[in-house]
Design an enzyme around this catalytic site. Sequence first.
Site, short mmCIF file in Angstrom:
data_model
loop_
_atom_site.label_atom_id
_atom_site.label_comp_id
_atom_site.label_asym_id
_atom_site.label_seq_id
_atom_site.Cartn_x
_atom_site.Cartn_y
_atom_site.Cartn_z
N TYR A 20 -34.59 -81.81 19.15
CA TYR A 20 -35.61 -82.76 18.73
C TYR A 20 -35.26 -84.18 19.18
CZ TYR A 20 -38.95 -85.15 15.67
OH TYR A 20 -39.97 -85.94 15.18
N LYS A 62 -37.46 -86.64 21.78
CA LYS A 62 -38.02 -87.93 21.38
C LYS A 62 -37.38 -89.09 22.14
CE LYS A 62 -41.10 -86.55 18.39
NZ LYS A 62 -42.54 -86.78 18.63
#
Length: 238
Positions: free
Chosen positions: A135, A139
Amino acid sequence: MLAGRHAVVTGAAGGIGAAVIRAFEQAGARCHGMDLEGSGALLACDVTDEASVERAFAAAEKAGAIHDVVHAAGVVFVGSVAATSIAEVRRIIDINLVGSFVVGRVAARCLRPGGTITFLASQAGVKGSPNWSAYCASKAGVLRLTESLAHELGPRSIRVNALCPGGVDTPMLDEAIDQKAAIEGTSSDAVRAAYAQGVPLRRLARAEEIASVCVFLASEQASYVNGTGIMIDGGELA
């Protein structure tokens, strides 16, 4: 603040996306929400499929030129690097990062001078954390994409920015908390309490607090804000 503007919001069925729609409409904008399945007033849009994104944007454009794009669609995953499959990593990257590229690509074709693109990145794109590797990587990529597009589209007077929320009280965070609790062998309530305790304001953000910054970025009040990732984490990384 946004009277006369027409906005497109992806991930509009989710907590932040739905809040963005409400905030933009309250500020006077017309909105078209998009989400994977599409239902009711929401247009179907798979952000990993350029043809799907193009169809959704074309449908929105029938109501008039698009001025603002808020890309809130995304997924979360918490898991150790040893236990995370390569298929899962590719899924996270494909939706969060490639999806942002696809939306940015289509938006760049349709936006006129004075347009804006706002990506939903994350605090996780600024600082890594254990069990958040896939993740965080996705991002972080969104933030670099934001900077690159700001340079590329700036000469056309199109501003591109990103938001970096910390913990936001949404169903997506509930999912992440449950995954983290399972890894740590503790309760979801304990994980949630620990998150809140780690924030100087001692609470999680509300989706409306993220949406209000999206309104600001689309407005003339942010006319010289470009290429930045705005931290909205209650001071957690201060």
